[in-house]
Design a protein around this motif. Structure first.
Motif, PDB file in Angstrom:
ATOM      1  N   ILE A   1      13.932  -1.280   7.482  1.00 34.83           N
ATOM      2  CA  ILE A   1      13.643  -1.765   6.131  1.00 34.83           C
ATOM      3  C   ILE A   1      12.775  -3.014   6.176  1.00 34.83           C
ATOM      4  O   ILE A   1      11.905  -3.197   5.329  1.00 34.83           O
ATOM      5  CB  ILE A   1      14.920  -1.998   5.300  1.00 34.83           C
ATOM      6  N   ALA A   2      12.971  -3.865   7.168  1.00 33.87           N
ATOM      7  CA  ALA A   2      12.152  -5.083   7.270  1.00 33.87           C
ATOM      8  C   ALA A   2      10.684  -4.707   7.437  1.00 33.87           C
ATOM      9  O   ALA A   2       9.809  -5.327   6.829  1.00 33.87           O
ATOM     10  CB  ALA A   2      12.620  -5.950   8.422  1.00 33.87           C
ATOM     11  N   ASP A   3      10.407  -3.697   8.236  1.00 38.91           N
ATOM     12  CA  ASP A   3       9.025  -3.255   8.418  1.00 38.91           C
ATOM     13  C   ASP A   3       8.439  -2.726   7.110  1.00 38.91           C
ATOM     14  O   ASP A   3       7.279  -2.974   6.792  1.00 38.91           O
ATOM     15  CB  ASP A   3       8.944  -2.164   9.493  1.00 38.91           C
ATOM     16  N   ARG A   4       9.255  -2.011   6.346  1.00 41.29           N
ATOM     17  CA  ARG A   4       8.771  -1.479   5.069  1.00 41.29           C
ATOM     18  C   ARG A   4       8.511  -2.600   4.073  1.00 41.29           C
ATOM     19  O   ARG A   4       7.551  -2.554   3.305  1.00 41.29           O
ATOM     20  CB  ARG A   4       9.767  -0.468   4.508  1.00 41.29           C
TER      21      ARG A   4
ATOM     22  N   VAL B   1       7.656  -5.734   4.821  1.00 42.81           N
ATOM     23  CA  VAL B   1       6.431  -6.406   5.260  1.00 42.81           C
ATOM     24  C   VAL B   1       5.208  -5.592   4.858  1.00 42.81           C
ATOM     25  O   VAL B   1       4.218  -6.142   4.356  1.00 42.81           O
ATOM     26  CB  VAL B   1       6.457  -6.663   6.787  1.00 42.81           C
ATOM     27  N   ALA B   2       5.261  -4.285   5.047  1.00 41.12           N
ATOM     28  CA  ALA B   2       4.126  -3.429   4.675  1.00 41.12           C
ATOM     29  C   ALA B   2       3.855  -3.508   3.179  1.00 41.12           C
ATOM     30  O   ALA B   2       2.698  -3.588   2.752  1.00 41.12           O
ATOM     31  CB  ALA B   2       4.403  -1.989   5.093  1.00 41.12           C
ATOM     32  N   ARG B   3       4.914  -3.502   2.368  1.00 40.62           N
ATOM     33  CA  ARG B   3       4.727  -3.589   0.914  1.00 40.62           C
ATOM     34  C   ARG B   3       4.169  -4.941   0.509  1.00 40.62           C
ATOM     35  O   ARG B   3       3.342  -5.042  -0.391  1.00 40.62           O
ATOM     36  CB  ARG B   3       6.052  -3.349   0.182  1.00 40.62           C
ATOM     37  N   LEU B   4       4.614  -6.011   1.175  1.00 39.03           N
ATOM     38  CA  LEU B   4       4.089  -7.339   0.866  1.00 39.03           C
ATOM     39  C   LEU B   4       2.607  -7.428   1.205  1.00 39.03           C
ATOM     40  O   LEU B   4       1.842  -8.074   0.483  1.00 39.03           O
ATOM     41  CB  LEU B   4       4.867  -8.418   1.618  1.00 39.03           C
ATOM     42  N   ARG B   5       2.203  -6.778   2.270  1.00 39.20           N
ATOM     43  CA  ARG B   5       0.780  -6.774   2.634  1.00 39.20           C
ATOM     44  C   ARG B   5      -0.063  -6.066   1.583  1.00 39.20           C
ATOM     45  O   ARG B   5      -1.237  -6.366   1.417  1.00 39.20           O
ATOM     46  CB  ARG B   5       0.590  -6.123   3.993  1.00 39.20           C
TER      47      ARG B   5
END
Length: 84
Positions: free
Chosen positions: A53-56, A58-62
């Motif tokens: 979930i942390a990776d997801r 971060v991807a959404r924040l980008r």
């Protein structure tokens, strides 16, 4: 309304109250979003969230747009009150 949603999730609603709130949940997008959020919070508290979930997140924040705001300007050459 969300108090009843919480009671529904906790299994505390019965009879007509249960059926009435389930009917609202089927038709109210805001209530559906709250339902999803409450379940996500519960999953996180129980440690049932995927480590990915942390990776997801971060991807959404980008993907979020960058908001550029102008820098504040001084009131005058000598500052706000004319004092250098």
């Amino acid at each position: 309304m969300k108090e009843k949603l919480s009671a529904l999730i906790d299994g505390e609603l019965e009879g007509e109250g249960l059926h009435a709130h389930l009917g609202r949940l089927r038709t109210d997008p805001e209530l559906q979003k709250a339902w999803d959020t409450y379940h996500l919070i519960g999953d996180a508290l129980r440690g049932q969230i995927s480590p990915a979930i942390a990776d997801r997140v971060v991807a959404r924040l980008r993907e979020e747009p960058t908001v550029l705001a102008p820098q504040p300007q001084m009131a005058g050459a000598h500052g706000r009150f004319g004092v250098p």
